[in-house]
Write a protein that holds these residues in place. Sequence first.
Motif, PDB file in Angstrom:
ATOM      1  N   GLU A  10      19.944 -13.602 -10.305  1.00 58.51           N
ATOM      2  CA  GLU A  10      19.641 -12.523  -9.361  1.00 58.51           C
ATOM      3  C   GLU A  10      19.404 -11.200 -10.084  1.00 58.51           C
ATOM      4  O   GLU A  10      18.449 -10.470  -9.777  1.00 58.51           O
ATOM      5  CB  GLU A  10      20.783 -12.373  -8.360  1.00 58.51           C
ATOM      6  CG  GLU A  10      20.541 -11.271  -7.339  1.00 58.51           C
ATOM      7  CD  GLU A  10      21.649 -11.164  -6.309  1.00 58.51           C
ATOM      8  OE1 GLU A  10      21.455 -10.419  -5.323  1.00 58.51           O
ATOM      9  OE2 GLU A  10      22.704 -11.814  -6.475  1.00 58.51           O
ATOM     10  N   LEU A 120      16.150 -13.024  -2.915  1.00 56.11           N
ATOM     11  CA  LEU A 120      16.838 -14.129  -2.255  1.00 56.11           C
ATOM     12  C   LEU A 120      17.341 -15.090  -3.321  1.00 56.11           C
ATOM     13  O   LEU A 120      16.646 -15.359  -4.304  1.00 56.11           O
ATOM     14  CB  LEU A 120      15.908 -14.853  -1.287  1.00 56.11           C
ATOM     15  CG  LEU A 120      15.481 -14.036  -0.060  1.00 56.11           C
ATOM     16  CD1 LEU A 120      14.225 -13.236  -0.356  1.00 56.11           C
ATOM     17  CD2 LEU A 120      15.248 -14.930   1.141  1.00 56.11           C
ATOM     18  N   VAL A 126      20.341 -17.698   2.976  1.00 60.08           N
ATOM     19  CA  VAL A 126      19.963 -16.963   4.178  1.00 60.08           C
ATOM     20  C   VAL A 126      20.142 -17.879   5.389  1.00 60.08           C
ATOM     21  O   VAL A 126      19.635 -19.004   5.390  1.00 60.08           O
ATOM     22  CB  VAL A 126      18.494 -16.510   4.081  1.00 60.08           C
ATOM     23  CG1 VAL A 126      18.044 -15.833   5.370  1.00 60.08           C
ATOM     24  CG2 VAL A 126      18.300 -15.581   2.886  1.00 60.08           C
ATOM     25  N   MET A 170       9.514 -18.208   0.456  1.00 59.90           N
ATOM     26  CA  MET A 170      10.531 -17.315   1.016  1.00 59.90           C
ATOM     27  C   MET A 170      10.201 -16.921   2.455  1.00 59.90           C
ATOM     28  O   MET A 170      11.106 -16.577   3.220  1.00 59.90           O
ATOM     29  CB  MET A 170      10.686 -16.085   0.142  1.00 59.90           C
ATOM     30  CG  MET A 170      11.259 -16.359  -1.251  1.00 59.90           C
ATOM     31  SD  MET A 170      12.827 -17.295  -1.260  1.00 59.90           S
ATOM     32  CE  MET A 170      12.232 -18.985  -1.527  1.00 59.90           C
ATOM     33  N   ARG A 174      12.962 -17.073   5.270  1.00 61.25           N
ATOM     34  CA  ARG A 174      13.246 -15.889   6.085  1.00 61.25           C
ATOM     35  C   ARG A 174      12.868 -16.072   7.553  1.00 61.25           C
ATOM     36  O   ARG A 174      13.108 -15.179   8.364  1.00 61.25           O
ATOM     37  CB  ARG A 174      12.514 -14.684   5.499  1.00 61.25           C
ATOM     38  CG  ARG A 174      12.959 -14.332   4.088  1.00 61.25           C
ATOM     39  CD  ARG A 174      12.092 -13.243   3.468  1.00 61.25           C
ATOM     40  NE  ARG A 174      12.285 -11.979   4.170  1.00 61.25           N
ATOM     41  CZ  ARG A 174      11.303 -11.149   4.473  1.00 61.25           C
ATOM     42  NH1 ARG A 174      10.054 -11.450   4.179  1.00 61.25           N
ATOM     43  NH2 ARG A 174      11.572 -10.019   5.099  1.00 61.25           N
ATOM     44  N   VAL A 197      16.294 -21.939  -3.868  1.00 62.08           N
ATOM     45  CA  VAL A 197      16.678 -21.056  -2.759  1.00 62.08           C
ATOM     46  C   VAL A 197      16.493 -21.756  -1.423  1.00 62.08           C
ATOM     47  O   VAL A 197      17.359 -21.662  -0.534  1.00 62.08           O
ATOM     48  CB  VAL A 197      15.859 -19.751  -2.823  1.00 62.08           C
ATOM     49  CG1 VAL A 197      16.168 -18.870  -1.612  1.00 62.08           C
ATOM     50  CG2 VAL A 197      16.152 -18.987  -4.113  1.00 62.08           C
ATOM     51  N   ALA A 201      19.332 -22.882   1.489  1.00 61.32           N
ATOM     52  CA  ALA A 201      19.232 -22.382   2.857  1.00 61.32           C
ATOM     53  C   ALA A 201      19.208 -23.495   3.896  1.00 61.32           C
ATOM     54  O   ALA A 201      19.222 -23.220   5.093  1.00 61.32           O
ATOM     55  CB  ALA A 201      17.977 -21.524   2.999  1.00 61.32           C
TER      56      ALA A 201
END
Length: 246
Positions: A10, A120, A126, A170, A174, A197, A201
Motif C-alpha cells: 500500500e 485499494l 472494500v 477496481m 467499488r 484486491v 473483496a
Amino acid sequence: MTENDEQLAERLATAAGAILLALRAEGLEGKALGQAGDEAANAMLCRELRAARPDDAILSEEEKDSAARLAYNRVWIVDPLDGTREYGEGRNDWAVHVALAVDGVATVGAVALPGLGITLTSGAPVPLCPANQPLKMLVSRTRPAAEAVSVAERIGAELLAMGSAGAKAMAVVRGEADIYLHTGGQYEWDNCAPVAVAQAAGLHVSRVDGSAIRYNAADSYMPDLLICRMELAQEVLRLAAEYSPK
C-alpha cells in the motif's frame, strides 16, 4: 515497527502515484510524460522493494525479466503505471499495481488510483455494493473485446468504457460495474494486484475457461481474465464459452 507485506504494498503504490501526479503537474504531456512516469515510478518501486524484501524476486513491466525469478516462492509483481495512455491524456482511469505472488498465487495486492486519491488493498477489503441495475460490464476504451460485447448483449448489461486494467478491476470492486471480462491478452503485471484486491473483496476471479489464475510463469503473458460478482460468474463463463466469431 516492521511493515507487513500488505502495508508495504500500500505504501509503495501510493508513493508511486504521488510521484506520477507530481510529474504530470510539471507540464509534460502524452508519450513523453508516460515514459518519464514509467521510469520514475519503476525506479522507486524496485529500489524500495529490494531494500525492504531483499530475499524476494521482482517482476516489473519496466525491468528486464530474468528466469531466475522462477526459483523464488515470493515474487513481487509490479506495474509502475498501468494505463500510460490515460495518464498522458490527463485522465483519471490509470493505476499503480504492487502485488506479491506466493507459490504462484496473488496473495497481496495494492492498486493505487492516484487520479481519484485512493489506494485499494487486499489487506483492507472494500465491502461489496449491491449489483447495478441494469448490470454494467467494463470494456476497453480503444479495443472492446468482441466476446465481452456479445456477453453483455446476452445478459442485458450496459457497456462501460474505461482505461487501464487496474481501473477497470477496481471499478468492479467499488461497485461502479459488475463484470470485467477481458480476452485481448495481458501480462502478469497488468492484473496480479487487481486480482489480489478483487479476491479479498469477495469477487469471482478466474481465467475465461474458469480455471484459477497462476503467476510467476516462465511466460508472463496471460490471454484472458474474468473479474465479476460471484452470482454472475457461472452465467458469464457459460456465455463466454459459447461465443463464436460471426
